[in-house]
Design a protein around this motif. Structure first.
Motif, PDB file in Angstrom:
ATOM      1  N   GLU A 167      -2.853  -8.355   5.047  1.00 14.92           N
ATOM      2  CA  GLU A 167      -4.050  -8.294   4.215  1.00 14.92           C
ATOM      3  C   GLU A 167      -5.318  -8.212   5.054  1.00 14.92           C
ATOM      4  O   GLU A 167      -6.336  -7.686   4.613  1.00 14.92           O
ATOM      5  CB  GLU A 167      -4.106  -9.527   3.305  1.00 14.92           C
ATOM      6  CG  GLU A 167      -5.202  -9.441   2.243  1.00 14.92           C
ATOM      7  CD  GLU A 167      -5.120 -10.592   1.264  1.00 14.92           C
ATOM      8  OE1 GLU A 167      -5.844 -10.540   0.246  1.00 14.92           O
ATOM      9  OE2 GLU A 167      -4.334 -11.535   1.497  1.00 14.92           O
ATOM     10  N   SER A 168      -5.234  -8.671   6.306  1.00 17.65           N
ATOM     11  CA  SER A 168      -6.397  -8.651   7.194  1.00 17.65           C
ATOM     12  C   SER A 168      -6.623  -7.285   7.839  1.00 17.65           C
ATOM     13  O   SER A 168      -7.662  -7.054   8.450  1.00 17.65           O
ATOM     14  CB  SER A 168      -6.218  -9.707   8.293  1.00 17.65           C
ATOM     15  OG  SER A 168      -5.039  -9.417   9.046  1.00 17.65           O
ATOM     16  N   SER A 169      -5.659  -6.377   7.727  1.00 20.15           N
ATOM     17  CA  SER A 169      -5.807  -5.038   8.329  1.00 20.15           C
ATOM     18  C   SER A 169      -6.772  -4.195   7.505  1.00 20.15           C
ATOM     19  O   SER A 169      -7.133  -4.543   6.364  1.00 20.15           O
ATOM     20  CB  SER A 169      -4.446  -4.349   8.396  1.00 20.15           C
ATOM     21  OG  SER A 169      -3.963  -4.076   7.086  1.00 20.15           O
ATOM     22  N   ALA A 170      -7.171  -3.056   8.089  1.00 21.06           N
ATOM     23  CA  ALA A 170      -8.084  -2.149   7.375  1.00 21.06           C
ATOM     24  C   ALA A 170      -7.467  -1.691   6.063  1.00 21.06           C
ATOM     25  O   ALA A 170      -8.126  -1.660   5.015  1.00 21.06           O
ATOM     26  CB  ALA A 170      -8.424  -0.951   8.260  1.00 21.06           C
ATOM     27  N   LEU A 171      -6.167  -1.364   6.100  1.00 20.18           N
ATOM     28  CA  LEU A 171      -5.484  -0.949   4.875  1.00 20.18           C
ATOM     29  C   LEU A 171      -5.387  -2.106   3.887  1.00 20.18           C
ATOM     30  O   LEU A 171      -5.531  -1.921   2.679  1.00 20.18           O
ATOM     31  CB  LEU A 171      -4.082  -0.426   5.199  1.00 20.18           C
ATOM     32  CG  LEU A 171      -3.980   0.924   5.924  1.00 20.18           C
ATOM     33  CD1 LEU A 171      -2.531   1.206   6.314  1.00 20.18           C
ATOM     34  CD2 LEU A 171      -4.507   2.054   5.058  1.00 20.18           C
ATOM     35  N   GLY A 172      -5.139  -3.307   4.411  1.00 15.95           N
ATOM     36  CA  GLY A 172      -4.959  -4.466   3.553  1.00 15.95           C
ATOM     37  C   GLY A 172      -6.227  -4.921   2.877  1.00 15.95           C
ATOM     38  O   GLY A 172      -6.186  -5.561   1.817  1.00 15.95           O
ATOM     39  N   GLN A 173      -7.376  -4.601   3.454  1.00 12.81           N
ATOM     40  CA  GLN A 173      -8.658  -5.047   2.887  1.00 12.81           C
ATOM     41  C   GLN A 173      -9.207  -4.091   1.826  1.00 12.81           C
ATOM     42  O   GLN A 173     -10.269  -4.318   1.273  1.00 12.81           O
ATOM     43  CB  GLN A 173      -9.686  -5.193   4.011  1.00 12.81           C
ATOM     44  CG  GLN A 173      -9.357  -6.319   4.981  1.00 12.81           C
ATOM     45  CD  GLN A 173     -10.390  -6.436   6.093  1.00 12.81           C
ATOM     46  OE1 GLN A 173     -11.583  -6.307   5.847  1.00 12.81           O
ATOM     47  NE2 GLN A 173      -9.923  -6.658   7.309  1.00 12.81           N
ATOM     48  N   LEU A 174      -8.461  -3.046   1.544  1.00 12.25           N
ATOM     49  CA  LEU A 174      -8.902  -2.057   0.565  1.00 12.25           C
ATOM     50  C   LEU A 174      -9.053  -2.703  -0.816  1.00 12.25           C
ATOM     51  O   LEU A 174      -8.246  -3.544  -1.204  1.00 12.25           O
ATOM     52  CB  LEU A 174      -7.870  -0.916   0.506  1.00 12.25           C
ATOM     53  CG  LEU A 174      -8.336   0.429  -0.064  1.00 12.25           C
ATOM     54  CD1 LEU A 174      -9.482   0.998   0.760  1.00 12.25           C
ATOM     55  CD2 LEU A 174      -7.158   1.406  -0.082  1.00 12.25           C
ATOM     56  N   ARG A 175     -10.077  -2.297  -1.569  1.00 11.44           N
ATOM     57  CA  ARG A 175     -10.318  -2.853  -2.889  1.00 11.44           C
ATOM     58  C   ARG A 175     -10.560  -1.745  -3.919  1.00 11.44           C
ATOM     59  O   ARG A 175     -10.922  -0.614  -3.574  1.00 11.44           O
ATOM     60  CB  ARG A 175     -11.527  -3.784  -2.868  1.00 11.44           C
ATOM     61  CG  ARG A 175     -11.341  -5.029  -2.018  1.00 11.44           C
ATOM     62  CD  ARG A 175     -10.306  -5.984  -2.626  1.00 11.44           C
ATOM     63  NE  ARG A 175     -10.117  -7.176  -1.819  1.00 11.44           N
ATOM     64  CZ  ARG A 175      -9.183  -7.319  -0.883  1.00 11.44           C
ATOM     65  NH1 ARG A 175      -8.352  -6.300  -0.610  1.00 11.44           N
ATOM     66  NH2 ARG A 175      -9.081  -8.446  -0.201  1.00 11.44           N
ATOM     67  N   GLY A 176     -10.382  -2.090  -5.184  1.00  5.89           N
ATOM     68  CA  GLY A 176     -10.667  -1.156  -6.274  1.00  5.89           C
ATOM     69  C   GLY A 176      -9.799   0.094  -6.201  1.00  5.89           C
ATOM     70  O   GLY A 176      -8.596   0.024  -5.967  1.00  5.89           O
TER      71      GLY A 176
ATOM     72  N   ARG B 106       0.856  -1.191   0.000  1.00 10.25           N
ATOM     73  CA  ARG B 106       0.000   0.000   0.000  1.00 10.25           C
ATOM     74  C   ARG B 106       0.893   1.243   0.000  1.00 10.25           C
ATOM     75  O   ARG B 106       1.885   1.308   0.723  1.00 10.25           O
ATOM     76  CB  ARG B 106      -0.924   0.021   1.231  1.00 10.25           C
ATOM     77  CG  ARG B 106      -1.928  -1.130   1.302  1.00 10.25           C
ATOM     78  CD  ARG B 106      -2.984  -1.013   0.226  1.00 10.25           C
ATOM     79  NE  ARG B 106      -3.970  -2.082   0.293  1.00 10.25           N
ATOM     80  CZ  ARG B 106      -3.971  -3.160  -0.462  1.00 10.25           C
ATOM     81  NH1 ARG B 106      -2.983  -3.346  -1.347  1.00 10.25           N
ATOM     82  NH2 ARG B 106      -4.918  -4.065  -0.363  1.00 10.25           N
ATOM     83  N   TYR B 107       0.502   2.232  -0.802  1.00 12.10           N
ATOM     84  CA  TYR B 107       1.249   3.503  -0.834  1.00 12.10           C
ATOM     85  C   TYR B 107       0.492   4.478   0.043  1.00 12.10           C
ATOM     86  O   TYR B 107      -0.646   4.853  -0.267  1.00 12.10           O
ATOM     87  CB  TYR B 107       1.345   4.017  -2.268  1.00 12.10           C
ATOM     88  CG  TYR B 107       2.312   5.169  -2.440  1.00 12.10           C
ATOM     89  CD1 TYR B 107       3.680   4.996  -2.251  1.00 12.10           C
ATOM     90  CD2 TYR B 107       1.865   6.434  -2.820  1.00 12.10           C
ATOM     91  CE1 TYR B 107       4.580   6.037  -2.426  1.00 12.10           C
ATOM     92  CE2 TYR B 107       2.746   7.487  -3.004  1.00 12.10           C
ATOM     93  CZ  TYR B 107       4.105   7.279  -2.804  1.00 12.10           C
ATOM     94  OH  TYR B 107       5.002   8.320  -2.978  1.00 12.10           O
ATOM     95  N   ILE B 108       1.088   4.848   1.160  1.00 12.42           N
ATOM     96  CA  ILE B 108       0.342   5.591   2.182  1.00 12.42           C
ATOM     97  C   ILE B 108       0.984   6.943   2.484  1.00 12.42           C
ATOM     98  O   ILE B 108       2.157   7.193   2.199  1.00 12.42           O
ATOM     99  CB  ILE B 108       0.235   4.779   3.491  1.00 12.42           C
ATOM    100  CG1 ILE B 108       1.621   4.662   4.171  1.00 12.42           C
ATOM    101  CG2 ILE B 108      -0.387   3.423   3.242  1.00 12.42           C
ATOM    102  CD1 ILE B 108       1.557   4.186   5.597  1.00 12.42           C
ATOM    103  N   GLY B 109       0.162   7.783   3.109  1.00 15.67           N
ATOM    104  CA  GLY B 109       0.636   9.010   3.746  1.00 15.67           C
ATOM    105  C   GLY B 109       0.455   8.822   5.238  1.00 15.67           C
ATOM    106  O   GLY B 109      -0.544   8.239   5.686  1.00 15.67           O
TER     107      GLY B 109
END
Length: 802
Positions: A749-758, A724-727
């Motif tokens: 992948e189970s984290s909030a960031l990891g579950q992001l889609r689209g 994930r590319y984050i700030g």
């Protein structure tokens, strides 16, 4: 008997005259008992005064006199008025020889306006087979010798009127405005004199009703010539009408109402040009409380008396009013502080110089002792009176005025607290009236919008507004009017708003412009409730914000630049907003349509200690790494897919360099009052050094060079993690600066960031109260439609505020 009075506009040549004779004829053939009072026809009184002034100054006046004669004669034989024209010619010649004239001569001359009018109507009615009789009120109404504003002697006048009107078989056509002394010298009854004549006749004759025919359908909540949304008032009480008269309603005058109140005679305001309308009925019956109308006083001046030495002294007001009384000058408004250091009074402009001279003479010694600093006159004012305004709700129209950059010079309320008058600059009158009227009477609130930038987001926004405008007006009583659409070169300006053909029209009819041109257009057309929309990506356009704010525009922006320039610029912009009490909304700067900025503002304002913010800020890069992490595809393949779907800029390096994410992160930091600058942000650039200097086309050809680099990163992750590319904003956020990082991370992948889609964005807000469980805001973080809808939401938030 009914008294019918017709004003000058009703009696003007053409349609007006025809309407008047038709109305009178209908009443006559319906066997109604009527008397008709007429004003001078058209602009006769002003024309006579103009000729009089020319004669006094020795200038040629013959051409103007010939035009006057031609208009007043119209289609009748000029010989019918030979005596009147001959007398006028002699009077003008005498004034020219003397080079001066008295009020007595002035009354003699302007009286001919009504004389000619009554004779004209009488002749016209008789020619149509009606039985009409000319009545010169100089033979009936007797007054004192106060020429220009004579006062009737009721005992004599009433006796004369009753005797004269014993014969009711004829239509009496009566001259308004004029009368005479007991010695037979012509006098006039002053302002609204013809209405006064009709009112006196109604009183003396115990009339059934006084019907005042004008060029409007009745009394309105405001002058319909100035406020298009003004509504007709069906019924008023005499008390309310008297207040309207005192505060400048042209159709009424206080002295007109008094004779009617004495005999409880109804007054009905009717429209000559719309005789089917029931008009406005004024009776002794009380109506429901509430604001009735906005009245305007023009041709008034504000006299200001200032003096430090007057502090604590008594009798200053008495001295001022003594000067006014000695000079027979009426004061409509007086306002002062708790001390007498500064006093403002409003008088008629034609008496302002006289009042100034009188005050300077009265306070001459106070100038020498420096107790009085200055006495000034401001002619550039108007007075708006809110009839029926209760002080408990006055904050609503007052706040609306301030929002629209109209600051009253002073305001005054009556002891009943039911009427409030505002003194404002004359150039603000139209806008102020519309703003107050919209706020008070619950009519549709008009929001005037200027859209700068009509690219993908801007164009989508304009179309969204045009499609939704009707429903918003029906549901919220808010009318959205897009009066300006601009790109970097041209602007399309329309006072009443642009339509769905705006793209073609800006191309064909757009004109070169500066921001000042748009500002001036809004001023010249008295546009209220202004909002400027910045849908550009321009650093240069952000410099225009100050001029827009200072000229009464609120701001809405999808352009991130203004919030990410230097901290000095950021603070200067906020200070300008505070100083001018304007709003700047930019919810789409970070999360497109997500309510991120507003949430952070509320948390921070409530005193919540925000300890960290992190998330995926870019919808484009969200799409890229979501698909790359979860699919067996090369990095270049996913990037090409993002490009073809329109998720990236034409040169995808603008997304991959990380600057866009960094700007968004900086915006959030500054919402927490942090003073970070852009160059303090640690940014991980996703573009390898070797590809950064290539042209766009060369870069797109060499996308495959990214594959090995990102494949190594992908396979080196811990099992079950995704990229994930984050700030991230962290550190001690109670200090002046925080730690701002933009980086590529590997997360479970189970984290909030990891579950992001689209192409969704996600933001985690960590606070002291919530501990390790963050507030999560997630949703579509990119796309023209989503961003435009977010901008639209900001527009409606400003439009809907109280």
């Amino acid at each position: 008997m009914k008294i019918l009075k017709f004003g000058g506009k009703s009696l003007a040549n053409g349609k007006g005259l025809n309407q008047v004779t038709d109305i009178i004829a209908k009443r006559y053939f319906d066997n109604e008992s009527i008397a008709v009072v007429v004003s001078a026809r058209g602009n006769a009184t002003n024309e006579l005064l103009e000729i009089l002034d020319l004669a006094q100054s020795g200038k040629p006046y013959e051409r103007q006199f010939e035009e006057f004669v031609k208009y007043q004669t119209n289609n009748l034989e000029e010989s019918l008025f030979n005596q009147e024209y001959a007398t006028l010619a002699k009077l003008f010649e005498g004034v020219k020889l003397l080079g001066d004239y008295s009020e007595k001569i002035k009354d003699q001359i302007i009286a001919f306006g009504e004389v000619l009018s009554a004779k004209y109507i009488t002749q016209t009615l008789n020619s149509k087979g009606l039985k009409a009789k000319y009545v010169d009120t100089r033979e009936l109404i007797k007054t004192d010798a106060n020429f220009g504003n004579a006062q009737p002697i009721d005992s004599i006048s009433k006796k004369n009127v009753l005797k004269f009107f014993e014969n009711k078989d004829e239509i009496h056509v009566v001259t308004g405005f004029i009368a005479s002394t007991v010695n037979g010298e012509t006098t006039t009854l002053g302002r609204n004199g013809s209405n006064y004549t009709a009112s006196l006749l109604a009183n003396y004759l115990d009339a059934e009703e006084f019907q005042n025919f004008t060029h409007v359908d009745g009394i309105y909540t405001a002058n319909p010539e100035l406020v298009s949304d003004a509504k007709k008032i069906e019924k008023l009480s005499f008390n309310e009408a008297n207040e309207l008269a005192n505060f400048g309603t042209n159709i009424l005058h206080a002295k007109t109402i008094i004779p009617l109140v004495e005999k409880n005679i109804p007054l009905r305001i009717l429209n000559t040009f719309n005789p089917e309308s029931a008009g406005t009925l004024i009776t002794s019956e009380q109506t429901d409380e509430g604001i009735k109308s906005l009245s305007v006083l023009n041709n008034v001046s504000l006299l200001n008396l200032e003096g430090r030495g007057l502090l604590g002294k008594t009798g200053v007001d008495a001295r001022i009013f003594r000067v006014m009384a000695d000079n027979n000058i009426s004061v409509s408004i007086i306002s002062q502080g708790s001390s007498e250091r500064g006093i403002g009074i409003v008088v008629n402009t034609d008496r302002a110089s006289e009042a100034l001279i009188g005050l300077e003479k009265e306070f001459e010694n106070d100038f020498y002792t420096r107790d009085v600093n200055k006495i000034t006159v401001d002619d550039n004012i108007s007075v708006i009176s809110i009839i029926g305004q209760d002080l408990s709700t006055f904050h609503k129209p007052y706040t609306a005025l301030i929002r629209n950059k109209v600051v009253p010079i002073l305001f005054n309320n009556t002891t009943t607290g039911r009427n409030i008058s505002l003194v404002i600059k004359k150039q603000d009158l139209n806008r102020a009236l519309n703003v107050i009227h919209g706020e008070i009477f619950g009519v549709t609130k008009k929001i005037n919008i200027a859209v700068f930038g009509h690219g993908v987001v801007g164009g989508t926004l304009i179309n969204q507004i045009l499609i939704s405008a009707k429903k918003i007006e029906e549901r919220k009583d808010i009318k959205l009017n897009v009066f300006a659409i601009a790109n970097s070169k041209k602007v399309l300006l329309k006072k009443d708003g642009n339509n769905e053909n705006w793209r073609e029209e800006i191309s064909e009819k757009g004109i070169k412009y500066t921001i000042t041109d748009v500002v001036n257009f809004a001023k010249e057309n008295h546009l209220e409730n202004l909002i400027a929309i910045d849908n550009t990506a321009s650093k240069e356009f952000a410099q225009n914000y100050f001029e827009l704010i200072e000229n009464s525009f609120d701001l809405v922006s999808s352009n991130k630049v203004a919030n990410t320039l230097s901290y000095d610029f950021y603070k200067k912009l906020r200070n300008t907003l505070d100083k001018n009490q304007k709003t700047y909304l930019y919810e789409t700067n970070v999360g497109a349509g997500l309510p991120l900025i507003d949430t952070i503002k509320l948390l921070h304002l409530s005193g919540e200690n925000i300890t960290k913010i992190k998330g995926v800020f870019s919808g484009s890069l969200s799409f890229l790494f979501n698909h790359f992490s979860n699919e067996d595809k090369k990095f270049s393949e996913v990037l090409k897919e993002a490009i073809s779907n329109g998720f990236t800029e034409p040169d995808p390096r603008e997304d991959l360099c990380g600057n866009d994410v960094a700007r968004k992160l900086l915006i959030l930091a500054r919402e927490l009052d942090l003073q970070n600058e852009f160059d303090e942000i640690s940014i991980e650039n996703l573009i390898p050094e070797s590809l950064r200097s290539l042209s766009t086309s060369e870069f797109l050809i060499n996308l495959h060079e990214l594959d090995d680099h990102y494949n190594k990163i992908k396979i080196s992750q811990r099992q079950g993690n995704v990229l994930r590319y984050i700030g991230e904003l962290s550190g001690d956020l109670q200090q002046d600066r925080g730690n701002l990082e933009v980086k590529l991370v590997s997360v479970p992948e189970s984290s909030a960031l990891g579950q992001l889609r689209g192409s969704d964005s996600i933001f985690e807000i960590y606070t002291e109260s919530y501990g390790e469980r963050p507030i999560v805001i997630q949703g579509a973080g990119a796309g023209a439609s989503v961003t435009a809808r977010g901008v639209f939401g900001d527009i409606l938030r400003i439009a809907d505020r109280g």
